[in-house]
Design an enzyme around this catalytic site. Structure first.
Site, PDB file in Angstrom:
ATOM      1  N   GLY A  90       0.800  -1.219   0.000  1.00 11.37           N
ATOM      2  CA  GLY A  90       0.000   0.000   0.000  1.00 11.37           C
ATOM      3  C   GLY A  90       0.830   1.265   0.000  1.00 11.37           C
ATOM      4  O   GLY A  90       2.027   1.226  -0.273  1.00 11.37           O
ATOM      5  N   LEU A 123       0.458   3.509  -2.213  1.00 10.04           N
ATOM      6  CA  LEU A 123       0.870   3.239  -3.595  1.00 10.04           C
ATOM      7  C   LEU A 123       1.304   4.503  -4.327  1.00 10.04           C
ATOM      8  O   LEU A 123       0.808   5.596  -4.069  1.00 10.04           O
ATOM      9  CB  LEU A 123      -0.268   2.553  -4.352  1.00 10.04           C
ATOM     10  N   GLU A 141       3.593   5.701  -8.333  1.00 12.34           N
ATOM     11  CA  GLU A 141       3.765   5.308  -9.737  1.00 12.34           C
ATOM     12  C   GLU A 141       4.679   4.086  -9.918  1.00 12.34           C
ATOM     13  O   GLU A 141       4.641   3.436 -10.956  1.00 12.34           O
ATOM     14  CB  GLU A 141       4.270   6.485 -10.572  1.00 12.34           C
ATOM     15  N   HIS A 169       4.463   1.341  -8.070  1.00 10.60           N
ATOM     16  CA  HIS A 169       3.464   0.264  -8.054  1.00 10.60           C
ATOM     17  C   HIS A 169       2.633   0.311  -9.333  1.00 10.60           C
ATOM     18  O   HIS A 169       2.279  -0.722  -9.898  1.00 10.60           O
ATOM     19  CB  HIS A 169       2.536   0.419  -6.845  1.00 10.60           C
ATOM     20  N   LYS A 178      13.303  -2.235  -7.660  1.00 10.42           N
ATOM     21  CA  LYS A 178      13.592  -1.398  -6.492  1.00 10.42           C
ATOM     22  C   LYS A 178      14.037  -2.259  -5.310  1.00 10.42           C
ATOM     23  O   LYS A 178      14.954  -1.911  -4.585  1.00 10.42           O
ATOM     24  CB  LYS A 178      12.329  -0.599  -6.138  1.00 10.42           C
ATOM     25  N   ASP A 179      13.337  -3.397  -5.125  1.00  7.05           N
ATOM     26  CA  ASP A 179      13.692  -4.340  -4.062  1.00  7.05           C
ATOM     27  C   ASP A 179      14.442  -5.495  -4.717  1.00  7.05           C
ATOM     28  O   ASP A 179      13.901  -6.588  -4.897  1.00  7.05           O
ATOM     29  CB  ASP A 179      12.431  -4.798  -3.335  1.00  7.05           C
ATOM     30  N   VAL A 222      11.133   3.023 -10.920  1.00  5.94           N
ATOM     31  CA  VAL A 222      10.541   4.298 -11.316  1.00  5.94           C
ATOM     32  C   VAL A 222      11.071   5.373 -10.368  1.00  5.94           C
ATOM     33  O   VAL A 222      11.058   5.190  -9.147  1.00  5.94           O
ATOM     34  CB  VAL A 222       8.993   4.247 -11.263  1.00  5.94           C
ATOM     35  N   ARG A 228       8.093   4.989   1.627  1.00  6.48           N
ATOM     36  CA  ARG A 228       8.757   5.574   2.796  1.00  6.48           C
ATOM     37  C   ARG A 228       9.167   7.031   2.575  1.00  6.48           C
ATOM     38  O   ARG A 228       9.496   7.722   3.541  1.00  6.48           O
ATOM     39  CB  ARG A 228       9.995   4.762   3.172  1.00  6.48           C
TER      40      ARG A 228
END
Ligand code: AMP
Length: 286
Positions: free
Chosen positions: A31, A33, A35, A37, A152-153, A179, A190
């Protein structure tokens, strides 16, 4: 777009899609959220999959109670965004629905060794067991043909690829590029925890990545340049490493070709991560 709260309804919905011959595309999220996501959901739509977005802040993957309490949440905005991006369904289960006996006392844990040991695994004990356990549950309920994860992760993505292979889950894991905001900051839920000054400091991550992406470099050079860039920006560095992109082994001085730089650090009490490609030349004989 429909919203689903219970595992029973969620399982039935996905099963109906499969029996109607549709390709189910799972987009797991926590959540808040943005861009980043959105790019995952849009990619699922572009692939011809029916996107099911899950929003679940999984207590089992937080090793720090304060971090869990501070994690941003905005369900109304999330639902509006998912609809705009083309999601077919958003699943918002409660903690009790997912872990009925309480997160801490759930007997079953899924644990992926190897790729999870260093980096986020070292800095956040138990984190990847929590992630592996929850995504395995999401996969089991949804039965997706495709599952979408962001680069990203990067370490999480490597772990999910292993999980999919080792347990023969048979999904296609689709990885999506990071992104970024116009200023270069990687989008993250975060980031809302940073003020203007924190954002300025956090730009050190993308600056560090740009500094080593300009030309082929030795691994030693990459490590030194990114660490200096992070520290001079005021980031408290957790790690700054250059790794082989699939197994995430730190690369030695014989490696040549593409590698991945993994960065983590703390800004205003918020732990942030970023990563990017570099081209490595051998430093053997230096
Ligand atoms: P999260 O909600 O942070 O757990 O992230 C859910 C998914 O979105 C993960 O697969 C993330 O890697 C991905 N994601 C988060 N931020 C970005 C971003 N800036 N670009 C691409 N994917 C992202």
């Amino acid at each position: 777009m429909i919203q689903i709260h219970t595992i029973e309804e969620w399982r039935d919905y996905a099963a109906q899609l499969r029996s109607a011959g549709q390709t189910v595309g799972l987009v797991p999220t926590m959540g808040a959220l943005h861009e980043g996501h959105g790019s995952l959901v849009r990619r699922a739509v572009a692939d011809g999959a029916v996107p099911i977005v899950t929003i679940f802040v999984n207590p089992r993957q937080f090793n720090d109670a304060q971090d869990l309490a501070a994690y941003p949440r905005d369900e109304a905005a999330d639902l509006a965004n998912c609809e705009a991006w083309g999601a077919a369904a958003v699943v918002t289960p409660s903690v009790h629905e997912m872990w009925p006996t309480s997160p801490a006392t759930t007997a079953t844990t899924v644990s992926v060794t190897g790729v999870t040991e260093l980096f986020e695994g070292e800095g956040r004990p138990g984190h990847f067991d929590g992630v592996a356990s929850v995504v395995t549950k999401l996969f089991a309920i949804t039965g997706p043909a495709r599952a979408y994860f962001g680069e990203k992760d990067f370490q999480q993505l490597a772990m999910v690829r292993r999980l999919n292979e080792d347990l023969s889950l048979g999904m296609t894991i689709v990885s999506c590029p990071i992104v970024r905001d116009e200023d270069g900051l990687a989008l993250s839920s975060r980031n809302v925890q940073l003020d203007g000054e924190g954002r300025r400091v956090a730009l050190g991550f993308s600056r560090a990545l740009r500094a080593v992406a300009d030309r082929p470099r030795t691994a030693r050079d990459v490590r030194a340049v990114v660490r200096t860039a992070l520290e001079s920006s005021g980031i408290a560095v957790a790690y700054a490493e250059v790794v082989e992109p699939l197994l995430l082994d730190p690369i030695g001085n014989q490696h040549e070709g593409t590698a991945r730089v993994l960065l983590a650090g703390v800004v205003q009490g918020v732990r942030l991560i970023d990563n990017g490609d570099v081209t490595i030349v051998s430093s053997e004989g230096e």
